[in-house]
Write an enzyme that holds these catalytic residues in place. Structure first.
Site, short mmCIF file in Angstrom:
data_model
loop_
_atom_site.label_atom_id
_atom_site.label_comp_id
_atom_site.label_asym_id
_atom_site.label_seq_id
_atom_site.Cartn_x
_atom_site.Cartn_y
_atom_site.Cartn_z
N GLN A 1 -3.73 -1.60 10.33
CA GLN A 1 -3.78 -2.99 9.37
C GLN A 1 -4.33 -4.06 10.48
O GLN A 1 -4.03 -4.37 11.45
CB GLN A 1 -2.60 -3.46 9.05
CG GLN A 1 -2.14 -4.75 8.18
CD GLN A 1 -3.18 -4.41 6.82
OE1 GLN A 1 -2.90 -3.40 6.24
NE2 GLN A 1 -4.06 -5.52 6.60
N ASP B 1 -10.75 3.11 5.28
CA ASP B 1 -11.07 1.54 5.11
C ASP B 1 -12.62 1.40 5.10
O ASP B 1 -13.08 0.37 4.87
CB ASP B 1 -10.53 1.14 6.14
CG ASP B 1 -9.24 -0.20 5.85
OD1 ASP B 1 -9.35 -0.61 4.47
OD2 ASP B 1 -8.68 -0.38 6.81
N LYS C 1 0.77 -1.15 -0.04
CA LYS C 1 0.11 -0.14 0.09
C LYS C 1 1.00 1.18 0.04
O LYS C 1 0.58 2.20 -0.75
CB LYS C 1 -1.01 -0.02 1.11
CG LYS C 1 -2.16 -0.90 1.21
CD LYS C 1 -2.71 -1.32 2.36
CE LYS C 1 -3.70 -2.61 2.52
NZ LYS C 1 -4.24 -2.67 3.57
#
Ligand code: NAP
Length: 294
Positions: free
Chosen positions: A98, A121, A54
């Site tokens: 994460q 997200d 990412k």
């Protein structure tokens, strides 16, 4: 590539190139550089690879990014402090923690601490709620990627029977909620581990979305002739011929279903690359103030 294959690699490259151009324009017109903060807790090898990839995408597209790596035994309070700092940081338009987190930390508390305006997200309950009622919001990246794959492959969802196998908060549930919105008008059935006689349900699907995490679960006798298959699964199976000793396969038995289906996403190279592209899209939209304003 065969027109049967929905090429997520090519589609995600196209999306990234659009984002890169838009980013250049944003920077030259406003001086705003889209900024993304990654928080990585512990030593999970898969999480490290995801965050690294990412970060690489941020570099390619001209974004600013920062990665904070915390030890496995970090306290919830310390992690919350870091999130609160990023919430106030003017250079940061997106915060990504994460997952999974170590078991002593509550994922829900952490996800709810992220500023909803920086929740690229799309896991904050406020964004989830807004998605369900069809309001502007950050859409979780994998479901957003699936929608974009369908859209850009000209798969018509209007009035179609969509069957989703899997009801997780990050894939199955959000995809189901998106596809019943008026924009898509699909008739959606969601299956899970307690569903009886899955085959009788999936064999009625015009579009089948598999997100269960079970290698090669869907066989040709699960599907209707000509259906569209979106395979979200990423599973490692042993492969003596590969240097690493394993290979990645989806939740769908690709070889078995290929002849019978109308379109199919490969694994790897289907949904996977779309997830990162849509994270970049959400971050750029955040920097532009398109979701919640500046
Ligand atoms: P998850 O949280 O483990 O959820 C799996 C879902 O599948 C659950 O709802 C479970 O039902 C259902 N399920 C499990 N076995 C089943 C069976 N035999 N029959 C019917 N349903 C069954 O998984 P996830 O996070 O959604 O991920 C699913 C897969 O997608 C994994 O392989 C993951 O690696 C992959 N993934 C890929 C991406 C990407 O970017 N491509 C992103 C996210 C996930 P219950 O609810 O009843 O337990």
């Amino acid at each position: 590539m065969s027109s049967k294959i929905i090429d997520g690699k090519a589609i995600s490259s196209q999306i990234k190139s659009e984002i890169k151009t838009e980013t250049e324009v944003l920077i030259s017109e406003t001086g705003i550089i889209p900024g993304l903060a990654f928080i990585l807790v512990g030593e999970n090898p898969a999480s490290k690879v995801y965050v690294k990839n990412k970060g690489k995408s941020c570099e390619e597209l001209g974004f600013y990014s920062v990665t904070e790596t915390l030890p496995e035994d970090v306290t919830e309070a310390e992690l919350l402090r870091l999130i609160h700092n990023f919430n106030k940081d003017g250079k940061i338009h997106g915060i990504l923690v994460q997952l999974p987190l170590p078991s002593h930390i509550s994922e829900q508390i952490i996800l709810e601490a992220i500023d909803v305006k920086r929740d690229v997200d799309g896991f904050h309950p406020l964004n989830v709620g807004r998605m369900v009622i069809g309001e502007k919001c950050f859409i979780p990246c994998t479901p957003f990627g699936i929608i974009e794959l369908l859209r850009r492959s000209n798969v018509d969802t209007q009035g179609k029977n969509v069957v989703i196998i899997g009801r997780s908060n990050i894939v199955g549930k959000p995809v189901a909620n998106l596809l019943i919105q008026k924009e898509f008008n699909a008739t959606v059935t969601v299956c899970h581990s307690k569903t009886k006689d899955i085959k009788s349900i999936t064999s009625n699907a015009d579009i089948l979305i598999a997100a269960i995490g079970k290698a090669n679960f869907v066989k040709a006798d699960f599907i209707k002739e000509g259906c569209v298959i979106i395979d979200v699964g990423i599973n490692r199976i042993e492969d003596a011929e590969s240097k690493t000793g394993y290979k990645l396969v989806g939740d769908v038995d690709y070889e078995d279903c290929f002849g019978k289906c109308g379109k199919i996403t490969p694994v790897p190279g289907g949904v996977g690359p779309m997830t990162i592209a849509m994270l970049m899209r959400n971050t750029l939209d955040s920097a532009k103030g398109l979701i919640y304003g500046q």
